[in-house]
Each structure stands twice: as C-alpha cells, then as structure tokens.
Design a protein around this motif. Structure first.
Motif, PDB file in Angstrom:
ATOM      1  N   ILE A   7      -1.440 -10.037  -2.230  1.00  0.00           N
ATOM      2  CA  ILE A   7      -2.919  -9.921  -2.954  1.00  0.00           C
ATOM      3  C   ILE A   7      -3.461  -8.697  -2.429  1.00  0.00           C
ATOM      4  CG2 ILE A   7      -4.089 -11.305  -1.324  1.00  0.00           C
ATOM      5  CD1 ILE A   7      -4.853 -10.943  -5.132  1.00  0.00           C
ATOM      6  N   LYS A   8      -3.260  -8.160  -1.012  1.00  0.00           N
ATOM      7  CA  LYS A   8      -4.196  -7.174  -0.479  1.00  0.00           C
ATOM      8  C   LYS A   8      -3.245  -5.816  -1.375  1.00  0.00           C
ATOM      9  CE  LYS A   8      -3.303  -7.802   3.763  1.00  0.00           C
ATOM     10  NZ  LYS A   8      -3.266  -8.003   5.192  1.00  0.00           N
ATOM     11  N   GLU A   9      -1.969  -6.028  -1.365  1.00  0.00           N
ATOM     12  CA  GLU A   9      -1.361  -4.688  -1.876  1.00  0.00           C
ATOM     13  C   GLU A   9      -1.839  -4.544  -3.594  1.00  0.00           C
ATOM     14  OE1 GLU A   9       0.600  -2.108  -1.109  1.00  0.00           O
ATOM     15  OE2 GLU A   9       0.370  -2.722   0.649  1.00  0.00           O
ATOM     16  N   ASN A  10      -1.883  -5.652  -4.294  1.00  0.00           N
ATOM     17  CA  ASN A  10      -2.211  -5.783  -5.801  1.00  0.00           C
ATOM     18  C   ASN A  10      -3.915  -5.338  -5.860  1.00  0.00           C
ATOM     19  OD1 ASN A  10       0.391  -7.328  -5.851  1.00  0.00           O
ATOM     20  ND2 ASN A  10      -0.490  -8.247  -7.573  1.00  0.00           N
ATOM     21  N   LEU A  11      -4.686  -5.585  -5.147  1.00  0.00           N
ATOM     22  CA  LEU A  11      -5.928  -5.259  -5.071  1.00  0.00           C
ATOM     23  C   LEU A  11      -6.109  -3.722  -5.027  1.00  0.00           C
ATOM     24  CD1 LEU A  11      -7.799  -8.059  -3.401  1.00  0.00           C
ATOM     25  CD2 LEU A  11      -7.669  -7.876  -5.765  1.00  0.00           C
ATOM     26  N   ALA A  12      -5.341  -3.095  -4.165  1.00  0.00           N
ATOM     27  CA  ALA A  12      -5.131  -1.871  -3.872  1.00  0.00           C
ATOM     28  C   ALA A  12      -5.402  -0.840  -5.269  1.00  0.00           C
ATOM     29  CB  ALA A  12      -4.028  -1.173  -3.357  1.00  0.00           C
ATOM     30  N   ASP A  13      -4.814  -1.397  -6.407  1.00  0.00           N
ATOM     31  CA  ASP A  13      -4.703  -0.738  -7.727  1.00  0.00           C
ATOM     32  C   ASP A  13      -6.104  -0.819  -8.432  1.00  0.00           C
ATOM     33  OD1 ASP A  13      -2.025   0.162  -7.680  1.00  0.00           O
ATOM     34  OD2 ASP A  13      -1.327  -1.441  -8.839  1.00  0.00           O
ATOM     35  N   VAL A  14      -6.945  -1.791  -8.109  1.00  0.00           N
ATOM     36  CA  VAL A  14      -8.367  -1.919  -8.866  1.00  0.00           C
ATOM     37  C   VAL A  14      -9.270  -1.562  -7.938  1.00  0.00           C
ATOM     38  CG1 VAL A  14      -7.258  -3.593 -10.264  1.00  0.00           C
ATOM     39  CG2 VAL A  14      -8.415  -4.286  -8.321  1.00  0.00           C
ATOM     40  N   LYS A  15      -9.230  -1.540  -6.729  1.00  0.00           N
ATOM     41  CA  LYS A  15     -10.600  -1.523  -5.805  1.00  0.00           C
ATOM     42  C   LYS A  15     -11.246   0.064  -5.768  1.00  0.00           C
ATOM     43  CE  LYS A  15      -8.175   0.243  -1.295  1.00  0.00           C
ATOM     44  NZ  LYS A  15      -7.743  -0.130  -0.129  1.00  0.00           N
ATOM     45  N   SER A  16     -10.566   1.161  -6.358  1.00  0.00           N
ATOM     46  CA  SER A  16     -11.040   2.313  -6.234  1.00  0.00           C
ATOM     47  C   SER A  16     -12.107   2.207  -7.708  1.00  0.00           C
ATOM     48  CB  SER A  16      -9.996   3.524  -6.535  1.00  0.00           C
ATOM     49  OG  SER A  16      -9.361   3.192  -7.690  1.00  0.00           O
ATOM     50  N   LYS A  51      -7.011  -9.823 -14.365  1.00  0.00           N
ATOM     51  CA  LYS A  51      -5.999 -10.076 -13.535  1.00  0.00           C
ATOM     52  C   LYS A  51      -5.887 -10.110 -12.145  1.00  0.00           C
ATOM     53  CE  LYS A  51      -0.891  -9.590 -13.801  1.00  0.00           C
ATOM     54  NZ  LYS A  51      -0.504  -8.809 -12.165  1.00  0.00           N
ATOM     55  N   ALA A  52      -6.883  -9.333 -11.479  1.00  0.00           N
ATOM     56  CA  ALA A  52      -6.838  -9.060 -10.061  1.00  0.00           C
ATOM     57  C   ALA A  52      -8.018 -10.197  -9.556  1.00  0.00           C
ATOM     58  CB  ALA A  52      -7.580  -7.804  -9.901  1.00  0.00           C
ATOM     59  N   ILE A  53      -8.890 -10.445 -10.331  1.00  0.00           N
ATOM     60  CA  ILE A  53      -9.922 -11.588 -10.275  1.00  0.00           C
ATOM     61  C   ILE A  53      -9.136 -12.875 -10.252  1.00  0.00           C
ATOM     62  CG2 ILE A  53     -11.876 -12.987 -10.972  1.00  0.00           C
ATOM     63  CD1 ILE A  53     -12.766 -10.236 -12.273  1.00  0.00           C
ATOM     64  N   VAL A  54      -8.312 -13.283 -11.181  1.00  0.00           N
ATOM     65  CA  VAL A  54      -7.751 -14.603 -11.272  1.00  0.00           C
ATOM     66  C   VAL A  54      -6.452 -14.608 -10.238  1.00  0.00           C
ATOM     67  CG1 VAL A  54      -6.125 -16.101 -12.781  1.00  0.00           C
ATOM     68  CG2 VAL A  54      -8.363 -14.716 -13.718  1.00  0.00           C
ATOM     69  N   GLU A  55      -5.844 -13.379  -9.836  1.00  0.00           N
ATOM     70  CA  GLU A  55      -5.080 -13.557  -8.895  1.00  0.00           C
ATOM     71  C   GLU A  55      -5.253 -13.658  -7.562  1.00  0.00           C
ATOM     72  OE1 GLU A  55      -1.164 -10.286 -10.561  1.00  0.00           O
ATOM     73  OE2 GLU A  55      -2.792  -9.570  -9.227  1.00  0.00           O
ATOM     74  N   SER A  56      -6.702 -13.280  -7.149  1.00  0.00           N
ATOM     75  CA  SER A  56      -7.270 -13.595  -6.017  1.00  0.00           C
ATOM     76  C   SER A  56      -7.726 -15.171  -5.949  1.00  0.00           C
ATOM     77  CB  SER A  56      -8.428 -12.628  -5.871  1.00  0.00           C
ATOM     78  OG  SER A  56      -8.401 -11.496  -5.903  1.00  0.00           O
ATOM     79  N   MET A  57      -8.181 -15.668  -6.979  1.00  0.00           N
ATOM     80  CA  MET A  57      -8.387 -16.990  -6.664  1.00  0.00           C
ATOM     81  C   MET A  57      -7.114 -17.923  -6.763  1.00  0.00           C
ATOM     82  SD  MET A  57     -11.854 -17.856  -9.218  1.00  0.00           S
ATOM     83  CE  MET A  57     -11.267 -16.847 -10.751  1.00  0.00           C
ATOM     84  N   VAL A  58      -6.279 -17.509  -7.427  1.00  0.00           N
ATOM     85  CA  VAL A  58      -4.933 -18.334  -7.672  1.00  0.00           C
ATOM     86  C   VAL A  58      -4.183 -18.162  -6.222  1.00  0.00           C
ATOM     87  CG1 VAL A  58      -2.376 -18.103  -8.132  1.00  0.00           C
ATOM     88  CG2 VAL A  58      -4.201 -18.057  -9.900  1.00  0.00           C
ATOM     89  N   SER A  59      -4.337 -16.934  -5.304  1.00  0.00           N
ATOM     90  CA  SER A  59      -3.794 -16.922  -4.214  1.00  0.00           C
ATOM     91  C   SER A  59      -4.404 -17.617  -3.074  1.00  0.00           C
ATOM     92  CB  SER A  59      -4.119 -15.414  -3.746  1.00  0.00           C
ATOM     93  OG  SER A  59      -3.485 -14.444  -4.324  1.00  0.00           O
ATOM     94  N   VAL A  60      -5.653 -18.070  -3.288  1.00  0.00           N
ATOM     95  CA  VAL A  60      -6.536 -19.043  -2.277  1.00  0.00           C
ATOM     96  C   VAL A  60      -5.933 -20.628  -2.968  1.00  0.00           C
ATOM     97  CG1 VAL A  60      -8.541 -19.911  -1.899  1.00  0.00           C
ATOM     98  CG2 VAL A  60      -8.427 -17.686  -2.177  1.00  0.00           C
ATOM     99  N   ALA A  61      -5.728 -20.931  -4.093  1.00  0.00           N
ATOM    100  CA  ALA A  61      -5.402 -22.194  -4.431  1.00  0.00           C
ATOM    101  C   ALA A  61      -3.822 -22.351  -3.860  1.00  0.00           C
ATOM    102  CB  ALA A  61      -5.327 -22.165  -6.095  1.00  0.00           C
ATOM    103  N   LEU A  62      -3.183 -21.082  -3.823  1.00  0.00           N
ATOM    104  CA  LEU A  62      -1.663 -21.145  -3.275  1.00  0.00           C
ATOM    105  C   LEU A  62      -1.583 -21.338  -2.018  1.00  0.00           C
ATOM    106  CD1 LEU A  62       0.284 -18.805  -6.014  1.00  0.00           C
ATOM    107  CD2 LEU A  62       1.075 -21.266  -5.179  1.00  0.00           C
ATOM    108  N   ALA A  63      -2.680 -21.092  -1.236  1.00  0.00           N
ATOM    109  CA  ALA A  63      -2.585 -20.929   0.170  1.00  0.00           C
ATOM    110  C   ALA A  63      -1.794 -22.223   0.982  1.00  0.00           C
ATOM    111  CB  ALA A  63      -3.989 -21.040   0.919  1.00  0.00           C
ATOM    112  N   ASP A  64      -1.781 -23.592   0.174  1.00  0.00           N
ATOM    113  CA  ASP A  64      -1.133 -24.673   0.851  1.00  0.00           C
ATOM    114  C   ASP A  64       0.401 -24.932   0.090  1.00  0.00           C
ATOM    115  OD1 ASP A  64      -1.657 -25.467  -1.804  1.00  0.00           O
ATOM    116  OD2 ASP A  64      -2.871 -27.228  -1.213  1.00  0.00           O
ATOM    117  N   GLY A  65       0.618 -23.806  -0.694  1.00  0.00           N
ATOM    118  CA  GLY A  65       1.962 -23.855  -1.240  1.00  0.00           C
ATOM    119  C   GLY A  65       2.187 -24.127  -2.751  1.00  0.00           C
ATOM    120  N   GLU A  66       1.119 -24.929  -3.301  1.00  0.00           N
ATOM    121  CA  GLU A  66       1.143 -25.133  -4.815  1.00  0.00           C
ATOM    122  C   GLU A  66      -0.256 -25.206  -5.438  1.00  0.00           C
ATOM    123  OE1 GLU A  66       1.985 -29.387  -5.153  1.00  0.00           O
ATOM    124  OE2 GLU A  66       0.767 -29.754  -3.677  1.00  0.00           O
TER     125      GLU A  66
END
Length: 202
Positions: free
Chosen positions: A131-140, A75-90
């Motif tokens: 995305i920064k907050e969400n990654l905090a749960d898995v980075k450790s 989920k974290a990996i895909v959310e990261s990639m989705v966040s980049v795709a959503l940078a322009d709003g869609e």
C-alpha cells in the motif's frame, strides 16, 4: 503521476544489474564477468512500461487527466481501506459494507459493494502489493486535507468492529507514511485522536 512506481522500480533493477555485473568483473580473475541480464531486462521493461504510462497520461489532455486522477484517487482510497480490512488475512462481508458506508460518508460519492470486492480480489491476486508503494503514485496530486481524510477512512475501517488490533494499527501507519512526503507531513495528516489510538499518547 501514473507510471512513477514502474519508473522507480525499473531504475532500481537497472542499477542493481549494472552494479552486480561490474562487481563480477572486479571479483572474477582474467577479465571475465557475469552479465546479470535478468535484472537488467526486468528493469528495462519496467522502465519502458512506466514511461509509457506517463506519456499516455500526458496525452489525455486536461479533461482526461482529471478523469484519470479521479479514478486513481478512488482506487487508492478503497485500496487503503481494503488493506486495513485485510490486516487479519481476510475481508468479511461486514467490512465491505463498512467500506461502502465510510466512503459515502467521507467522500460524498457512491461506490458499490461489487466494486469494493473487485479491488479486494485485485489486491489478493497481487503478491507484491504494497500500500505504501501504491500510494506513491497519487500522493503528489493530493492536498493535505484529502490525505487526512484517507487516513481517517482507513482508521474508521480499523475500528468498525469495535476494537483496533495491532496489525490494523500498523497498516494505518503505513498508509500515512505512503501518503506523506516527509516526517512533518506524517504528523500533519494524522489527527490527534487517531495518533493516540494507533501510536499512543507520548
């Protein structure tokens, strides 16, 4: 650790509520004060939810924890990639196809377009998504090499249309920050070619 985000935010709201209540007692004459029950209630509830998630994770046992980690990592990996795709709003259909392809190439596992669209919908519906907050749960639970691959996967999404826009660069940087424990690790998980593309050569 699952629940850590809710625990942090719950503690933050409890402190804010307590501080504001204390300040009102000092400022308002006659020993009166304003009880900021909203912040305290939200903080308390979020803290309980966070502890519940943490306890539930601990009770899963080793096999259950492995499955939970794998699911959380995907989920974290895909959310990261989705966040980049959503940078322009869609998110465009071509970008979802790119995410599926990049995920398979870098992580050697299949993910369906429907699964990616489901995560896109969940991100769009969460107005507080960070995305920064969400990654905090898995980075450790991630090693440096896995973090580097996540950053690279996000970078590949950014350049999938042949051009990396500034908003996409910003999101890739946010992902690196979210995955890192400190400034040294940020430098470690961003490969030189990615650093040159999103930050520029020093």
């Amino acid at each position: 650790m699952p629940g850590s985000k809710n625990i942090r935010q719950g503690l933050m709201w409890l402190v804010i509520g307590a501080v504001l209540t204390g300040l009102s007692y000092i400022i308002i004459p006659g020993g009166s004060f304003i009880f900021f029950y909203g912040a305290l209630l939200v903080g308390g509830l979020q803290l309980i939810v966070g502890f519940g998630q943490s306890v539930a994770y601990s009770l899963k046992g080793e096999e259950g924890q492995k499955k939970a980690k794998a699911k959380g990592l995907m989920k974290a990996i895909v959310e990261s990639m989705v966040s980049v795709a959503l940078a322009d709003g869609e998110v465009k259909e071509e970008e979802v196809k790119s995410i599926v392809s990049i995920y398979k190439r870098l992580f050697h596992h299949e993910i369906s377009e429907d699964a990616v669209w489901s995560i896109v919908d969940s991100v769009l519906k969460n107005v507080d998504f960070d995305i920064k907050e969400n990654l905090a749960d898995v980075k450790s639970i991630l090693d440096v090499s896995t973090k580097k691959i996540i950053v690279r996967a996000s970078f590949f999404v950014a350049r999938s249309d042949g051009e990396i826009h500034q908003l996409e660069k910003d999101v890739v940087s946010d992902i690196a920050v979210g995955l890192s424990r400190d400034a040294d690790e940020i430098r470690e998980i961003i490969d030189d070619d990615i650093r040159a593309a999103i930050i520029g050569n020093p």
